[in-house]
Write a protein that holds these residues in place. Structure first.
Motif, mmCIF file in Angstrom:
data_model
loop_
_atom_site.group_PDB
_atom_site.id
_atom_site.type_symbol
_atom_site.label_atom_id
_atom_site.label_comp_id
_atom_site.label_asym_id
_atom_site.label_seq_id
_atom_site.Cartn_x
_atom_site.Cartn_y
_atom_site.Cartn_z
ATOM 1 N N TYR A 1 36.531 46.825 44.414
ATOM 2 C CA TYR A 1 37.377 47.792 44.509
ATOM 3 C C TYR A 1 37.417 48.796 45.713
ATOM 4 O O TYR A 1 37.929 49.516 45.599
ATOM 5 N N SER B 1 38.986 47.916 48.325
ATOM 6 C CA SER B 1 40.692 47.984 48.177
ATOM 7 C C SER B 1 41.137 49.067 48.446
ATOM 8 O O SER B 1 41.974 49.469 49.065
ATOM 9 N N ILE C 1 30.659 51.737 44.116
ATOM 10 C CA ILE C 1 32.339 52.476 44.999
ATOM 11 C C ILE C 1 31.825 53.396 46.115
ATOM 12 O O ILE C 1 33.152 52.706 47.344
ATOM 13 N N ASN D 1 42.826 45.315 44.684
ATOM 14 C CA ASN D 1 42.937 46.776 43.535
ATOM 15 C C ASN D 1 43.379 45.713 41.902
ATOM 16 O O ASN D 1 41.886 46.576 40.804
ATOM 17 N N ALA E 1 40.450 43.621 41.546
ATOM 18 C CA ALA E 1 39.180 44.664 41.120
ATOM 19 C C ALA E 1 38.331 45.333 40.099
ATOM 20 O O ALA E 1 37.812 45.192 38.781
ATOM 21 N N SER E 2 40.160 45.965 39.651
ATOM 22 C CA SER E 2 40.251 46.865 38.519
ATOM 23 C C SER E 2 39.310 45.772 36.653
ATOM 24 O O SER E 2 38.378 46.359 35.993
ATOM 25 N N THR F 1 46.396 44.731 37.001
ATOM 26 C CA THR F 1 45.355 44.975 36.178
ATOM 27 C C THR F 1 45.423 43.566 34.376
ATOM 28 O O THR F 1 44.585 42.634 34.658
#
Length: 216
Positions: free
Chosen positions: A29, A32, A94, A125, A128-129, A194
């Motif tokens: 994340y 990204s 992060i 992203n 990663a989410s 996502t």
């Protein structure tokens, strides 16, 4: 060449495996985020705020994300939200990885390269989410703010999230954050992305014996 088949993760309660997925997802994340910053074509609403604050303070981008996360966590107190391991890791991992990625990633000059970097950053992203949410070890600070406000006000999650992100985006833009095509693309794509990746990354924990699902 044999096609790669994606399958849902097996049922597990292994905390080490879930923690590894959480940290890996958060690291991706942060990466990204750095990709979208380097593309300079527009950021997601919270990163518009982070960049605006970076422009107005001597703090680096990663540290600003951490400070913002802590401030948002303080807002959890009146909302009676409880943080988890994932909540604390969200702030720390992060903040570190976005600064590392920003230090390593060059800023492309050509527009096609910038568009490619922005697009790849948004897709990453989404992956990663799904990874860090799928680990099920606690919501991020901003997610908890959304659910807490929705619970306390009785408003829908969609309305609360929209209100938060419009407020954050406006504040970030006024502070000098980058708003552009990437902001619009992120807003349109991150939810579907996502949702698409989550079934393959969500940890499936065993159901207790005697539950309805277990008897089927």
């Amino acid at each position: 060449m044999t096609a790669i088949e994606l399958r849902p993760l097996p049922v597990t309660h292994d905390p080490v495996r879930r923690l590894a997925q959480l940290v890996g997802g958060l690291a991706l994340y942060g990466t990204s985020m750095a990709m979208q910053v380097r593309a300079t074509l527009g950021l997601n609403p919270w990163d518009v705020l982070h960049e605006g604050l970076t422009e107005r303070t001597p703090l680096g981008f990663g540290l600003v994300t951490a400070v913002t996360g802590v401030v948002v966590l303080l807002l959890w107190i009146p909302l009676r939200q409880r943080p988890g391991v994932g909540t604390v890791a969200n702030v720390l991992v992060i903040a570190v990885t976005v600064d590392v990625a920003l230090a390593l990633l060059p800023a492309p000059d050509a527009l096609p390269a910038r568009v490619a970097l922005m697009t790849a950053g948004i897709v990453l992203n989404g992956v990663a989410s799904a990874a860090y949410v799928g680990a099920r070890l606690g919501p991020g600070p901003r997610d908890g703010l959304m659910t807490g406000l929705a619970a306390r006000t009785g408003r829908s999650l969609r309305l609360v999230r929209t209100g938060i992100e419009v407020t954050v985006l406006t504040a970030g833009w006024l502070l000098g954050g980058t708003v552009g095509a990437g902001t619009v693309l992120y807003a349109l794509a991150i939810g579907p992305l996502t949702q698409a990746f989550l079934p393959f990354l969500a940890v499936r924990t065993p159901r207790p014996p005697g539950s309805t699902a277990a008897r089927r």
